[in-house]
Design a protein around this motif. Structure first.
Motif, mmCIF file in Angstrom:
data_model
loop_
_atom_site.group_PDB
_atom_site.id
_atom_site.type_symbol
_atom_site.label_atom_id
_atom_site.label_comp_id
_atom_site.label_asym_id
_atom_site.label_seq_id
_atom_site.Cartn_x
_atom_site.Cartn_y
_atom_site.Cartn_z
ATOM 1 N N UNK A 1 0.636 -1.305 0.001
ATOM 2 C CA UNK A 1 0.211 0.031 0.024
ATOM 3 C C UNK A 1 0.773 1.342 0.001
ATOM 4 N N UNK A 2 1.806 1.332 0.861
ATOM 5 C CA UNK A 2 2.716 2.639 0.795
ATOM 6 C C UNK A 2 3.453 2.958 -0.437
ATOM 7 N N UNK A 3 3.584 1.813 -1.158
ATOM 8 C CA UNK A 3 4.078 2.041 -2.516
ATOM 9 C C UNK A 3 3.666 2.739 -3.565
ATOM 10 N N UNK A 4 2.419 2.793 -3.546
ATOM 11 C CA UNK A 4 1.576 2.650 -4.890
ATOM 12 C C UNK A 4 1.693 4.051 -5.417
ATOM 13 N N UNK A 5 2.451 5.057 -4.795
ATOM 14 C CA UNK A 5 2.562 6.302 -5.621
ATOM 15 C C UNK A 5 3.907 6.099 -6.383
ATOM 16 N N UNK A 6 4.702 5.500 -5.407
ATOM 17 C CA UNK A 6 6.195 5.528 -6.134
ATOM 18 C C UNK A 6 6.134 4.463 -7.159
ATOM 19 N N UNK A 7 5.344 3.375 -7.239
ATOM 20 C CA UNK A 7 5.081 2.161 -8.225
ATOM 21 C C UNK A 7 4.667 3.081 -9.408
ATOM 22 N N UNK A 8 3.768 3.925 -9.484
ATOM 23 C CA UNK A 8 2.963 4.574 -10.406
ATOM 24 C C UNK A 8 4.079 5.441 -11.258
ATOM 25 N N UNK A 9 4.842 5.994 -10.209
ATOM 26 C CA UNK A 9 6.017 7.073 -10.819
ATOM 27 C C UNK A 9 6.762 6.174 -11.766
ATOM 28 N N UNK A 10 7.187 4.963 -11.237
ATOM 29 C CA UNK A 10 8.350 4.048 -11.781
ATOM 30 C C UNK A 10 7.731 3.579 -12.920
ATOM 31 N N UNK A 11 6.541 3.196 -12.991
ATOM 32 C CA UNK A 11 5.638 2.764 -14.109
ATOM 33 C C UNK A 11 5.925 3.868 -15.280
ATOM 34 N N UNK A 12 5.786 5.086 -15.035
ATOM 35 C CA UNK A 12 6.064 6.121 -15.991
ATOM 36 C C UNK A 12 7.335 6.152 -16.578
ATOM 37 N N UNK A 13 8.461 6.194 -15.486
ATOM 38 C CA UNK A 13 9.709 6.698 -16.104
ATOM 39 C C UNK A 13 10.972 5.559 -16.183
ATOM 40 N N UNK A 14 10.582 4.240 -15.340
ATOM 41 C CA UNK A 14 11.607 3.564 -15.181
ATOM 42 C C UNK A 14 11.495 2.231 -16.094
#
Ligand code: DER
Length: 260
Positions: free
Chosen positions: A169-182
């Motif tokens: 749960x706490x990582x959902x924003x970080x994962x969304x960000x990574x999906x965009x740029x990583x």
């Protein structure tokens, strides 16, 4: 209803062909199609000695309510391929038997139990049969009307999602960000899966969130799976690549199309 009868004929044929009287342990998937697999198993007393391993609270309840023997994946660890077969639904299956799963947000336990089986069998109705993953979801189906009024936008049905990604749960924003740029494949759209009968996001049986990410046609599901899985916070990805031995599709004409 052609969809429900498609699910039923696919499930019944798969059970008849792949769940056998000498089997000891069988994995039971999640979703609505697998309900018809239980229906068929219950019609066959010669299968009632088998221990059934669930892939979610839903499939655990199906096994218990069916009065069948309930086991747990932890019991099957020694050989780890101790399950004779796992049978499960899917959201989309391509011509090489790669599948998108997770429409029911159960893909982690489903993958664990599918990997623990000697054979993994997919059952689905005709809507799930696809040439290439990611092509089955018309992102928005536009119903053209004869009149001059603007076309009515019909959102895709519940199961017509992108790739479901289970995340801490706490990582959902970080994962969304990574999906965009990583990762190389960029999602066209992605969204945190929100619950219908509960305020806030869907919480999986493992206490996690789900991000649905649409990538459009997926040419190389295996490398997309690897890229996404490596993102910190990702628990499991709803891409099952090279795992299924066979897929049974119940077609609109009442026949079953078998992909091996
Ligand atoms: O969540 C899952 O992977 C399920 O197997 C699901 O996607 C299939 O659901 P259905 O049998 O209700 O179409």
């Amino acid at each position: 209803d052609p969809v429900e009868s498609g699910k039923r004929i696919a499930a019944h044929q798969a059970v008849d062909e792949y769940i056998l009287p000498h089997h000891k342990a069988v994995g039971i998937g999640s979703g609505s199609t697998v309900v018809y697999a239980l229906e068929r198993i219950l019609q066959k007393p010669e299968l009632h000695h088998i221990v059934f391993i669930p892939t979610s609270f839903q499939s655990k309840i199906l096994i218990i309510d069916g009065g069948l023997k309930l086991g747990s994946i932890e019991q099957c660890v020694p050989g780890y391929t101790d399950l004779d077969v796992t049978i499960d639904g899917a959201d989309e299956v391509d011509a090489k038997l790669n599948a998108i799963k997770g429409g029911g947000a159960c893909q982690f336990q489903e993958k664990l139990v599918a990997e623990a089986a000697k054979k993994f069998v997919i059952i689905a109705d005709y809507r799930k049969k696809s040439e290439k993953l990611g092509t089955q979801f018309p992102s928005l189906k536009i119903k053209r009307r004869r009149s001059t009024r603007p076309p009515r936008i019909i959102p895709p049905p519940q199961w017509l999602r992108g790739v479901p990604i289970e995340v801490i749960p706490m990582s959902y924003k970080a994962v969304q960000q990574a999906l965009q740029i990583r990762i190389s494949a960029k999602p066209e759209t992605m969204a945190l899966r929100m619950a219908k009968m509960k305020a806030g996001p869907v919480v999986t049986d493992n206490g996690c969130f789900v991000i649905d990410a649409h990538f459009g046609p997926i040419a190389d599901p295996k490398s997309l799976l690897r890229d996404i899985k490596l993102i910190t916070g990702v628990v499991e990805v709803g891409l099952f690549c090279g795992m299924a031995e066979v897929a049974f599709f119940g077609m609109e004409d009442g026949n079953v199309s078998v992909l091996r």
